[in-house]
Write a protein that holds these residues in place. Structure first.
Motif, PDB file in Angstrom:
ATOM      1  N   UNK A  72       4.592  -0.889  -9.200  1.00  0.00           N
ATOM      2  CA  UNK A  72       3.971  -0.298 -10.386  1.00  0.00           C
ATOM      3  C   UNK A  72       4.155   1.209 -10.359  1.00  0.00           C
ATOM      4  N   UNK A  73       4.149   1.786 -11.554  1.00  0.00           N
ATOM      5  CA  UNK A  73       4.098   3.242 -11.728  1.00  0.00           C
ATOM      6  C   UNK A  73       3.062   3.522 -12.807  1.00  0.00           C
ATOM      7  N   UNK A  74       2.359   4.623 -12.669  1.00  0.00           N
ATOM      8  CA  UNK A  74       1.343   4.997 -13.645  1.00  0.00           C
ATOM      9  C   UNK A  74       1.193   6.514 -13.655  1.00  0.00           C
ATOM     10  N   UNK A  75       0.787   7.087 -14.790  1.00  0.00           N
ATOM     11  CA  UNK A  75       0.595   8.543 -14.845  1.00  0.00           C
ATOM     12  C   UNK A  75      -0.483   8.985 -13.863  1.00  0.00           C
ATOM     13  N   UNK A  76      -0.274  10.153 -13.292  1.00  0.00           N
ATOM     14  CA  UNK A  76      -1.180  10.682 -12.279  1.00  0.00           C
ATOM     15  C   UNK A  76      -1.765  11.996 -12.766  1.00  0.00           C
ATOM     16  N   UNK A  77      -3.071  12.109 -12.700  1.00  0.00           N
ATOM     17  CA  UNK A  77      -3.751  13.343 -13.068  1.00  0.00           C
ATOM     18  C   UNK A  77      -3.827  14.281 -11.862  1.00  0.00           C
ATOM     19  N   UNK A  78      -4.216  15.534 -12.132  1.00  0.00           N
ATOM     20  CA  UNK A  78      -4.251  16.533 -11.059  1.00  0.00           C
ATOM     21  C   UNK A  78      -5.317  16.203 -10.021  1.00  0.00           C
ATOM     22  N   UNK A  79      -6.488  15.774 -10.474  1.00  0.00           N
ATOM     23  CA  UNK A  79      -7.539  15.469  -9.503  1.00  0.00           C
ATOM     24  C   UNK A  79      -7.184  14.238  -8.670  1.00  0.00           C
ATOM     25  N   UNK A  80      -6.403  13.317  -9.247  1.00  0.00           N
ATOM     26  CA  UNK A  80      -5.973  12.156  -8.475  1.00  0.00           C
ATOM     27  C   UNK A  80      -4.958  12.546  -7.406  1.00  0.00           C
ATOM     28  N   UNK A 119       0.796  -1.221   0.000  1.00  0.00           N
ATOM     29  CA  UNK A 119       0.000   0.000   0.000  1.00  0.00           C
ATOM     30  C   UNK A 119       0.827   1.269   0.000  1.00  0.00           C
ATOM     31  N   UNK A 120       2.117   1.145  -0.259  1.00  0.00           N
ATOM     32  CA  UNK A 120       2.999   2.315  -0.316  1.00  0.00           C
ATOM     33  C   UNK A 120       2.643   3.152  -1.539  1.00  0.00           C
ATOM     34  N   UNK A 121       2.537   4.471  -1.353  1.00  0.00           N
ATOM     35  CA  UNK A 121       2.208   5.382  -2.444  1.00  0.00           C
ATOM     36  C   UNK A 121       3.120   6.609  -2.365  1.00  0.00           C
ATOM     37  N   UNK A 122       3.713   6.947  -3.507  1.00  0.00           N
ATOM     38  CA  UNK A 122       4.564   8.131  -3.622  1.00  0.00           C
ATOM     39  C   UNK A 122       4.448   8.664  -5.045  1.00  0.00           C
ATOM     40  N   UNK A 123       4.785   9.919  -5.233  1.00  0.00           N
ATOM     41  CA  UNK A 123       4.703  10.549  -6.552  1.00  0.00           C
ATOM     42  C   UNK A 123       6.056  11.153  -6.883  1.00  0.00           C
ATOM     43  N   UNK A 124       6.340  11.201  -8.192  1.00  0.00           N
ATOM     44  CA  UNK A 124       7.609  11.745  -8.698  1.00  0.00           C
ATOM     45  C   UNK A 124       7.357  12.331 -10.075  1.00  0.00           C
ATOM     46  N   UNK A 125       7.891  13.524 -10.316  1.00  0.00           N
ATOM     47  CA  UNK A 125       7.765  14.157 -11.628  1.00  0.00           C
ATOM     48  C   UNK A 125       8.927  13.723 -12.512  1.00  0.00           C
ATOM     49  N   UNK A 178       9.420  -1.336 -13.530  1.00  0.00           N
ATOM     50  CA  UNK A 178       8.456  -0.427 -14.167  1.00  0.00           C
ATOM     51  C   UNK A 178       9.091   0.841 -14.714  1.00  0.00           C
ATOM     52  N   UNK A 179      10.113   1.356 -14.048  1.00  0.00           N
ATOM     53  CA  UNK A 179      10.772   2.556 -14.558  1.00  0.00           C
ATOM     54  C   UNK A 179      11.542   2.260 -15.840  1.00  0.00           C
ATOM     55  N   UNK A 218       8.240  14.997 -17.924  1.00  0.00           N
ATOM     56  CA  UNK A 218       7.272  16.061 -18.126  1.00  0.00           C
ATOM     57  C   UNK A 218       5.906  15.817 -17.523  1.00  0.00           C
ATOM     58  N   UNK A 219       5.767  14.826 -16.652  1.00  0.00           N
ATOM     59  CA  UNK A 219       4.482  14.561 -16.017  1.00  0.00           C
ATOM     60  C   UNK A 219       4.706  13.938 -14.649  1.00  0.00           C
ATOM     61  N   UNK A 220       3.621  13.796 -13.886  1.00  0.00           N
ATOM     62  CA  UNK A 220       3.700  13.243 -12.535  1.00  0.00           C
ATOM     63  C   UNK A 220       3.351  11.760 -12.594  1.00  0.00           C
ATOM     64  N   UNK A 221       4.152  10.953 -11.882  1.00  0.00           N
ATOM     65  CA  UNK A 221       3.955   9.507 -11.858  1.00  0.00           C
ATOM     66  C   UNK A 221       3.619   9.065 -10.438  1.00  0.00           C
ATOM     67  N   UNK A 222       2.680   8.149 -10.359  1.00  0.00           N
ATOM     68  CA  UNK A 222       2.315   7.534  -9.086  1.00  0.00           C
ATOM     69  C   UNK A 222       3.072   6.221  -8.944  1.00  0.00           C
ATOM     70  N   UNK A 223       3.786   6.062  -7.847  1.00  0.00           N
ATOM     71  CA  UNK A 223       4.534   4.839  -7.563  1.00  0.00           C
ATOM     72  C   UNK A 223       3.866   4.118  -6.399  1.00  0.00           C
TER      73      UNK A 223
END
Length: 300
Positions: free
Chosen positions: A198-206, A171-177, A231-232, A180-185
């Motif tokens: 896993x990593x996936x693109x993250x939207x602003x509302x997310x 359940x670990x969650x972190x974000x990294x830019x 994944x990276x 040119x976009x923000x990724x959810x790890x």
């Protein structure tokens, strides 16, 4: 005009038209031109005057003194080691006392983020979300560790080649830019087995949902793997720079000592690691005993 050239010109014109007196005509024209130059102020031929002007402009003034700019000489530190001298054992005790006083009684300084003290950098006083200064990764959820009695508990430990040995929380969650976009790890558990990263693109509302404390699950846009780097690597291959490689533990935040302390402070973190160390020491002892017994049998 040169007199020889004038004579050649006159002889050539005489051959073409013998009836015309070209010599007198040319001389009269030369005289008219000279009078015109004198009336304009050129007493001497113009070529001589231009030569004199050029010569005057290039005359070097020998009497003029040149200003010499001298650079200030910087004293060079002499190395005692290169000179063959032994280093001095005298230590300024006042510096150590000042450092000890600053560590025991840190001065509180006002900053936009509040007072900066030694206690403010204590992992116990830091709550999520927080941003790691070493890699600019923002951690939103630390997750939870698997139970000690879980048969796959040791599969959640980091690899021996990693900077720190620690268990990966589910359940670990972190974000990294990046790119040119923000990724959810994130880290999840596959069907009763080890962890999956896993990593996936993250939207602003997310990202706003993450900040509010909501958990964002893995979806079909995610790149997955059995190690943080997998994944990276897939994201790099799909990017504009496919030859680039990224360290997964570094981007996930597991190379930062502060984040590792926070992960280890979760319930069951130290217990899993200590249980693994005990088992590893027992296995190594059994392996050594097995090697010794086999060597004795070979000698007999």
């Amino acid at each position: 005009m040169d007199q020889s050239k004038v004579s050649q010109y006159i002889r050539a014109r005489k051959r073409d038209n013998p009836s015309c007196n070209y010599e007198s005509v040319v001389k009269s024209r030369i005289q008219q031109n000279q009078q015109l130059l004198v009336s304009l102020g050129f007493n001497r031929p113009i070529c001589d005057q231009l030569a004199q002007v050029h010569k005057r402009s290039h005359i070097r003034k020998h009497n003029s003194r040149r200003e010499k700019t001298t650079k200030a000489s910087i004293p060079i530190r002499k190395s005692k080691r290169l000179a063959g001298e032994s280093p001095s054992e005298d230590v300024d005790v006042s510096i150590l006392e000042e450092f000890k006083y600053e560590m025991e009684c840190p001065q509180q300084t006002t900053s936009p983020h509040g007072p900066s003290t030694a206690k403010s950098y204590d992992p116990e006083n830091i709550a999520t979300p927080y941003t790691l200064k070493s890699i600019k990764t923002t951690v939103y959820h630390l997750g939870t560790h698997v139970g000690i009695e879980d048969p796959n508990a040791f599969d959640f430990l980091s690899h021996d080649s990693c900077k720190f040995k620690h268990p990966y929380p589910i359940g670990y969650r972190a974000v990294k830019r990046e790119f040119g976009r923000i990724w959810l790890m994130g880290i999840e558990r596959q069907d009763n087995a080890g962890p999956i990263f896993f990593i996936q693109p993250l939207e602003e509302h997310e990202e706003d949902e993450l900040f509010q404390g909501n958990q964002i699950p893995m979806d079909g846009r995610a790149y997955t793997g059995y190690a943080p780097t997998w994944p990276w690597t897939q994201a790099c291959l799909k990017s504009k720079s496919p030859g680039r490689r990224i360290s997964g533990p570094l981007y996930f935040g597991f190379s930062d000592p502060l984040n590792v302390c926070k992960v280890m402070s979760l319930e069951g973190g130290h217990e899993i690691l200590s249980r693994y160390q005990e088992r590893f020491s027992k296995d190594s002892c059994k392996r050594i005993q097995r090697i010794d017994s086999s060597s004795q049998n070979m000698e007999e």
